[in-house]
Design a protein around this motif. Structure first.
Motif, short mmCIF file in Angstrom:
data_model
loop_
_atom_site.label_atom_id
_atom_site.label_comp_id
_atom_site.label_asym_id
_atom_site.label_seq_id
_atom_site.Cartn_x
_atom_site.Cartn_y
_atom_site.Cartn_z
N PHE A 193 -49.22 10.52 -30.06
CA PHE A 193 -49.83 10.32 -31.38
C PHE A 193 -49.79 8.81 -31.70
O PHE A 193 -48.97 8.37 -32.51
N PRO A 194 -50.63 8.01 -31.05
CA PRO A 194 -50.57 6.54 -31.20
C PRO A 194 -50.60 6.10 -32.67
O PRO A 194 -51.36 6.63 -33.47
N GLY A 195 -49.70 5.15 -32.97
CA GLY A 195 -49.67 4.57 -34.31
C GLY A 195 -48.81 5.30 -35.31
O GLY A 195 -48.77 4.92 -36.49
N HIS A 196 -48.10 6.35 -34.87
CA HIS A 196 -47.33 7.16 -35.82
C HIS A 196 -45.82 7.09 -35.61
O HIS A 196 -45.07 7.79 -36.29
N SER A 197 -45.35 6.27 -34.68
CA SER A 197 -43.91 6.31 -34.35
C SER A 197 -43.04 5.83 -35.51
O SER A 197 -41.91 6.30 -35.67
N ASP A 250 -38.95 7.17 -38.17
CA ASP A 250 -37.81 6.52 -38.83
C ASP A 250 -37.78 6.85 -40.32
O ASP A 250 -36.71 7.14 -40.88
N ASN A 251 -38.93 6.81 -40.94
CA ASN A 251 -39.02 7.13 -42.37
C ASN A 251 -38.57 8.56 -42.63
O ASN A 251 -37.80 8.84 -43.56
N TYR A 252 -39.05 9.46 -41.78
CA TYR A 252 -38.68 10.88 -41.89
C TYR A 252 -37.17 11.05 -41.74
O TYR A 252 -36.51 11.70 -42.58
N ASP A 261 -47.10 14.46 -45.43
CA ASP A 261 -46.95 13.19 -46.15
C ASP A 261 -46.19 12.16 -45.30
O ASP A 261 -46.48 10.96 -45.36
N TYR A 262 -45.23 12.63 -44.52
CA TYR A 262 -44.49 11.71 -43.65
C TYR A 262 -45.38 11.20 -42.52
O TYR A 262 -45.38 10.00 -42.21
N PHE A 263 -46.08 12.11 -41.85
CA PHE A 263 -46.71 11.79 -40.57
C PHE A 263 -48.22 11.56 -40.63
O PHE A 263 -48.78 10.91 -39.74
N LEU A 280 -35.01 20.69 -41.46
CA LEU A 280 -34.59 21.40 -40.25
C LEU A 280 -34.86 20.59 -38.99
O LEU A 280 -34.05 20.56 -38.06
N GLY A 281 -36.03 19.96 -38.93
CA GLY A 281 -36.33 19.11 -37.79
C GLY A 281 -35.35 17.95 -37.69
O GLY A 281 -34.88 17.61 -36.60
N PHE A 282 -35.01 17.37 -38.83
CA PHE A 282 -34.03 16.29 -38.86
C PHE A 282 -32.72 16.74 -38.21
O PHE A 282 -32.11 16.01 -37.42
#
Length: 493
Positions: free
Chosen positions: A114-118, A122-124, A173-175, A205-207
């Protein structure tokens, strides 16, 4: 004389409470209708192949370590843990994402797929870490009084709990990418809910997985139950297998003991119910004694989805298949809608497959594998005729595995296979409506509004397991056992 605690069911919640209470000097007797401990956290054996019946992901291992410590034991001395990397593979129709507890690897993978989303990762992680740290104390306290809703710990998370935003909305909203949001929201299925309906604060949960990793125990996660049973015995407790409870013995509104199906009665100072909550209320208790959780009350409750299961022993080891894989239907949202709203079987479906033999040679003979397949399905409120649908749906699942995972010879290597449908979950394993993740985790069925650990309808009666606070999933079930053990300990000083 020490107080005698009777526990109905040797599932992970009952075993947790039992080993802690026995360590604190209580007389503990656990009654289990099956020939082995664990409930849905037990094993299924087909010839030389061994499978976990239910849970296959171990998250938040530190909670498991803590409950063993509370029972005077060390988990690492009884269990052999393997931390997985990759944790699992997420497969969409047009791309694949490998996950890892190593955050630098995750960001590299997101950049590639998913280019450009890394940077969103960190924000998540930073935002959800803050939310998680606020939420943990709420999951560890009992909600047996409404005043606890106004406890400082609860007030810190109230804005999250009362938000009407769903897990998917929060993650989008995060991604900012639908598929990437789904890659972090599929965990709502652990709660048996749709990511478009599951309350937004479960976006954490993913966190939890990325922060603490995902672990396997050699021999399968059922070995956790066996280790807990060993600690119960070491601490002086008793586990009686092949002892099925027929009913709760009540004196007005006080639990006094249980009656077994063999006609025997056993009296206790406190009774802990670990059997499926709604099944227990429907079958173990005189309906005239219940007000809130009688059949009429349960009909008003929301329940999780069910699962269609395949346990497959193969005379081949597919080394190209990861330990855990989640395969998303191309029309994922429609598949989820069919499960939860339309209550029907989709033509195209998502599924989870575990190839644990890749990291665990104890589950199958050398060169063989024990494959676990889970397909989310509507619960028994759907009215689906599983006697009619089982074979055709099983064939469809097998064909989908061969196609999606590019293993065209898969069915040629099947030696053993067992199927569990939602109907079998209900009838064979006493899972109410076949809802394998128990009561849904919507806002009105959480914290104070979920059945209390100190059961509100009867005195001297407690609940553990997925149907009580804090909810379903192994870490929260362990917490339910610890909360109940602490409540009983506090009662007797």
């Amino acid at each position: 004389m020490s107080k005698h605690i009777g526990i109905i069911g040797a599932g992970p919640g009952g075993l947790t409470a039992g080993m802690i209470l026995a360590n604190r000097g209580f007389k503990v007797t656990i009654l289990e209708r099956e020939t082995k401990v664990g409930g849905r956290n037990s094993c299924l054996e087909l010839g030389p192949y061994k499978f976990d019946l239910g849970p296959t992901f171990l998250m938040m291992r530190y909670i498991l370590d803590e409950v063993f410590e509370a029972a005077g034991a060390k988990s690492e001395e009884l269990l052999d843990f393997v931390k997985l990397d990759p944790m699992y593979r997420l497969q969409f129709h047009d791309r694949v994402l490998q996950t890892s507890p190593d955050h630098s690897k995750v960001k590299e993978e997101i950049d590639k797929v998913f280019p450009g989303h890394s940077d969103s990762f960190d924000n998540y992680m930073n935002s959800e870490r803050e939310r998680f740290e606020r939420m943990v104390p709420c999951l560890q306290m009992p909600y047996d009084k409404i005043s606890q809703l106004f406890h400082i710990n609860t007030l810190k998370v109230l804005k999250y709990a009362l938000s009407k935003r769903s897990v998917f909305q929060v993650l989008y909203d995060y991604f900012g990418d639908e598929k990437l949001a789904l890659a972090f929201s599929f965990q709502s299925k652990y709660l048996g809910m749709s990511p478009w309906e599951c309350p937004g604060f479960f976006a954490m949960l993913g966190f939890v997985e990325y922060e603490y990793g995902v672990e396997h125990t050699i021999g399968g996660l059922s070995e956790i139950s066996n280790a807990m049973a060993k600690v119960v015995w070491q601490n002086g407790g008793t586990i009686k297998l092949n002892h099925e409870v027929e009913s709760l013995i009540l004196d007005k509104k006080t639990a006094k003991g249980v009656k077994l199906t063999n006609g025997e009665s056993m009296m206790f100072d406190e009774v802990i119910i670990n059997s499926d909550f709604a099944y227990s209320m429907s079958n173990l208790v005189d309906q005239s004694k219940l007000k809130k959780y009688n059949e009429k009350g349960l009909d008003k409750k929301r329940f999780s989805c069910s699962t269609f299961m395949l346990y497959i022993g193969l005379d081949k080891l597919y080394e190209e298949l990861p330990h855990h894989s989640i395969i998303f239907a191309e029309s994922y949202k429609e598949n989820v809608k069919d499960i939860f709203d339309n209550k029907c079987l989709s033509e195209e479906f998502s599924f989870y497959i575990r190839n644990a033999s890749l990291n665990d040679s104890t589950l199958a003979p050398e060169g063989h594998s024990a494959i676990y397949v889970l397909v989310p399905a509507p619960n028994q409120r759907s009215g689906i005729d599983w006697e009619k649908e089982e074979k055709s749906f099983k064939d469809k699942v097998l064909n989908t595995i061969m196609e999606k995972l590019n293993v065209p010879d898969f069915t040629d290597h099947i030696v053993e296979m067992e199927t569990i449908t939602p109907k079998k979950w209900e009838e064979r394993y006493n899972v109410y409506r076949g809802a394998t993740f128990n009561l849904a985790h919507n806002t009105t069925q959480m914290l104070y509004f979920r059945p209390h650990n100190k059961f509100e309808e009867f005195e001297n009666c407690y609940l553990v397991g997925g149907g009580t606070h804090p909810g379903s999933g192994l870490p929260t079930i362990y917490e339910s056992g610890r909360i109940t053990a602490d409540l009983i300990t506090k009662k007797y000083g």
